[in-house]
Motif scaffolding. Structure first.
Motif, PDB file in Angstrom:
ATOM      1  N   ILE A 131       0.851  -1.176   0.000  1.00 11.13           N
ATOM      2  CA  ILE A 131       0.000   0.000   0.000  1.00 11.13           C
ATOM      3  C   ILE A 131       0.894   1.235   0.000  1.00 11.13           C
ATOM      4  CG2 ILE A 131      -1.722   1.326   1.291  1.00 11.13           C
ATOM      5  CD1 ILE A 131      -2.839  -1.301   0.271  1.00 11.13           C
ATOM      6  N   ILE A 132       0.551   2.228  -0.814  1.00 13.06           N
ATOM      7  CA  ILE A 132       1.217   3.530  -0.766  1.00 13.06           C
ATOM      8  C   ILE A 132       0.166   4.580  -0.420  1.00 13.06           C
ATOM      9  CG2 ILE A 132       2.520   5.281  -2.018  1.00 13.06           C
ATOM     10  CD1 ILE A 132       3.554   3.112  -3.875  1.00 13.06           C
ATOM     11  N   THR A 133       0.440   5.396   0.591  1.00 15.14           N
ATOM     12  CA  THR A 133      -0.516   6.430   0.963  1.00 15.14           C
ATOM     13  C   THR A 133       0.194   7.597   1.646  1.00 15.14           C
ATOM     14  OG1 THR A 133      -2.722   6.795   1.920  1.00 15.14           O
ATOM     15  CG2 THR A 133      -1.133   5.527   3.248  1.00 15.14           C
ATOM     16  N   HIS A 134      -0.573   8.518   2.184  1.00 22.01           N
ATOM     17  CA  HIS A 134      -0.037   9.703   2.839  1.00 22.01           C
ATOM     18  C   HIS A 134       0.626   9.335   4.169  1.00 22.01           C
ATOM     19  CE1 HIS A 134      -2.484  12.036   0.024  1.00 22.01           C
ATOM     20  NE2 HIS A 134      -3.527  11.303   0.377  1.00 22.01           N
ATOM     21  N   PRO A 135       1.596  10.127   4.613  1.00 20.43           N
ATOM     22  CA  PRO A 135       2.188   9.891   5.931  1.00 20.43           C
ATOM     23  C   PRO A 135       1.266  10.388   7.042  1.00 20.43           C
ATOM     24  CG  PRO A 135       3.205  11.815   4.934  1.00 20.43           C
ATOM     25  CD  PRO A 135       2.271  11.237   3.899  1.00 20.43           C
ATOM     26  N   PRO A 136       1.362   9.819   8.229  1.00 21.20           N
ATOM     27  CA  PRO A 136       0.439  10.187   9.309  1.00 21.20           C
ATOM     28  C   PRO A 136       0.637  11.600   9.833  1.00 21.20           C
ATOM     29  CG  PRO A 136       2.125   8.673  10.105  1.00 21.20           C
ATOM     30  CD  PRO A 136       2.270   8.729   8.611  1.00 21.20           C
ATOM     31  N   GLU A 137       1.757  12.252   9.493  1.00 28.28           N
ATOM     32  CA  GLU A 137       2.003  13.619   9.960  1.00 28.28           C
ATOM     33  C   GLU A 137       1.686  14.668   8.899  1.00 28.28           C
ATOM     34  OE1 GLU A 137       5.922  12.374   8.030  1.00 28.28           O
ATOM     35  OE2 GLU A 137       4.282  11.437   9.150  1.00 28.28           O
ATOM     36  N   ASP A 138       1.026  14.277   7.812  1.00 29.41           N
ATOM     37  CA  ASP A 138       0.773  15.194   6.710  1.00 29.41           C
ATOM     38  C   ASP A 138      -0.050  16.402   7.159  1.00 29.41           C
ATOM     39  OD1 ASP A 138       0.685  16.217   4.111  1.00 29.41           O
ATOM     40  OD2 ASP A 138       0.273  14.258   3.220  1.00 29.41           O
ATOM     41  N   TYR A 139      -0.046  17.451   6.322  1.00 28.04           N
ATOM     42  CA  TYR A 139      -0.666  18.721   6.699  1.00 28.04           C
ATOM     43  C   TYR A 139      -2.184  18.673   6.676  1.00 28.04           C
ATOM     44  CZ  TYR A 139      -2.207  19.845   1.951  1.00 28.04           C
ATOM     45  OH  TYR A 139      -2.867  19.839   0.755  1.00 28.04           O
ATOM     46  N   HIS A 140      -2.765  17.834   5.837  1.00 31.90           N
ATOM     47  CA  HIS A 140      -4.219  17.856   5.634  1.00 31.90           C
ATOM     48  C   HIS A 140      -4.885  16.811   6.529  1.00 31.90           C
ATOM     49  CE1 HIS A 140      -8.121  17.937   3.719  1.00 31.90           C
ATOM     50  NE2 HIS A 140      -7.717  18.851   2.861  1.00 31.90           N
ATOM     51  N   PRO A 141      -5.943  17.180   7.259  1.00 29.08           N
ATOM     52  CA  PRO A 141      -6.587  16.199   8.127  1.00 29.08           C
ATOM     53  C   PRO A 141      -7.132  14.987   7.392  1.00 29.08           C
ATOM     54  CG  PRO A 141      -7.855  18.252   8.028  1.00 29.08           C
ATOM     55  CD  PRO A 141      -6.531  18.524   7.410  1.00 29.08           C
ATOM     56  N   ASP A 142      -7.604  15.155   6.163  1.00 29.68           N
ATOM     57  CA  ASP A 142      -8.054  13.999   5.389  1.00 29.68           C
ATOM     58  C   ASP A 142      -6.881  13.056   5.100  1.00 29.68           C
ATOM     59  OD1 ASP A 142     -10.698  14.765   5.292  1.00 29.68           O
ATOM     60  OD2 ASP A 142     -10.611  15.543   3.250  1.00 29.68           O
ATOM     61  N   HIS A 143      -5.715  13.614   4.793  1.00 28.04           N
ATOM     62  CA  HIS A 143      -4.537  12.790   4.538  1.00 28.04           C
ATOM     63  C   HIS A 143      -4.165  11.999   5.794  1.00 28.04           C
ATOM     64  CE1 HIS A 143      -2.842  15.483   1.038  1.00 28.04           C
ATOM     65  NE2 HIS A 143      -4.156  15.267   0.932  1.00 28.04           N
ATOM     66  N   ARG A 144      -4.173  12.686   6.935  1.00 28.85           N
ATOM     67  CA  ARG A 144      -3.796  12.020   8.188  1.00 28.85           C
ATOM     68  C   ARG A 144      -4.787  10.910   8.532  1.00 28.85           C
ATOM     69  NH1 ARG A 144      -2.993  17.511   9.716  1.00 28.85           N
ATOM     70  NH2 ARG A 144      -4.822  17.455  11.102  1.00 28.85           N
ATOM     71  N   ALA A 145      -6.063  11.187   8.360  1.00 28.19           N
ATOM     72  CA  ALA A 145      -7.089  10.184   8.683  1.00 28.19           C
ATOM     73  C   ALA A 145      -6.952   8.955   7.794  1.00 28.19           C
ATOM     74  CB  ALA A 145      -8.479  10.794   8.538  1.00 28.19           C
ATOM     75  N   LEU A 146      -6.704   9.174   6.509  1.00 32.75           N
ATOM     76  CA  LEU A 146      -6.554   8.045   5.590  1.00 32.75           C
ATOM     77  C   LEU A 146      -5.305   7.247   5.926  1.00 32.75           C
ATOM     78  CD1 LEU A 146      -7.500   6.471   3.126  1.00 32.75           C
ATOM     79  CD2 LEU A 146      -6.246   8.100   1.686  1.00 32.75           C
ATOM     80  N   SER A 147      -4.231   7.922   6.288  1.00 32.29           N
ATOM     81  CA  SER A 147      -2.996   7.235   6.630  1.00 32.29           C
ATOM     82  C   SER A 147      -3.197   6.266   7.792  1.00 32.29           C
ATOM     83  CB  SER A 147      -1.919   8.264   6.989  1.00 32.29           C
ATOM     84  OG  SER A 147      -0.700   7.637   7.326  1.00 32.29           O
TER      85      SER A 147
END
Length: 223
Positions: free
Chosen positions: A99-115
């Motif tokens: 799986i490739i996805t966003h890192p858990p510390e990303d700037y966007h809350p949607d990115h963090r939630a998906l991570s």
């Protein structure tokens, strides 16, 4: 091997890891990606979700992929109790090896939630690799993938997202991907790389053997 990328929004895969997916495909691997939200935040125009789905479909076509749309609302992933279950069902259907996805510390809350949800859904079955952040802010890379041969297609895929003023993301990605190549001392004209980080989680301690080739590291010139 099958690679499944997860983007929170309809243009995220194109911005952060599209070149690497093309590198995997060139090596004969299967690629797929899913878009978690509809790209239509609260207050958006009524036709925004349809517009963004069409743009993402056009971007995916450049890689020979039809994105999978999970349909959650843009801006609300952190409130979605069904997200992990939806990803578990997706993994069961797609059977990815990575799986490739966003890192858990990303700037966007949607990115963090998906991570976080992506890792929880994978549990002990599939490793999760984190892609770069916007402009590389706050991200410490561990692995680099040479995407020089695929950069023009990546730029074209980002430009499919006309509603998002894509040139700003084309410029950002082009600059960052050239910088990432320079970090390998490989950054001549036309040299580009995407980078990633892996946080070991049981039973996966390393994923380097699952990655496409990195840029060729050139020896430093002695002055």
């Amino acid at each position: 091997m099958k690679i499944l990328a997860l983007g929170a929004h309809p243009d995220d895969v194109e911005i952060y890891c599209f070149g690497t997916l093309l590198a995997y495909k060139a090596l004969g691997h299967e690629i797929a990606w899913a878009v978690a939200t509809d790209g239509s935040p609260k207050g958006a125009a009524p036709d925004m979700a349809a517009t963004r789905k069409a743009e993402a479909t056009a971007g995916g076509a450049l890689a020979g992929v039809t994105p999978i749309f999970l349909g959650f609302q843009d801006g609300a992933l952190g409130q979605e109790q069904a997200l992990v279950a939806t990803l578990e069902a997706l993994y069961a259907t797609e059977k990815p090896d990575l799986i490739i996805t966003h890192p858990p510390e990303d700037y966007h809350p949607d990115h963090r939630a998906l991570s976080v949800a992506a890792l929880d859904a994978g549990r002990f079955r599939v490793p999760v690799l984190y892609a770069d952040t916007l402009n590389g802010t706050g991200f410490t890379p561990q692995y680099w993938v040479d995407i020089s041969a695929h950069m023009a297609t990546k730029q074209a895929a980002i430009r499919c997202h006309v509603s998002q003023r894509p040139e700003r993301f084309v410029d950002s990605a082009t600059t960052l991907n050239h910088l990432r190549s320079l970090q390998c001392n490989a950054g001549g004209e036309g040299a580009y790389a995407e980078c990633f980080r892996f946080d070991p989680h049981a039973p996966f301690s390393d994923v380097r053997n699952l990655l496409p080739p990195s840029p060729e590291v050139k020896p430093l010139v002695r002055w």
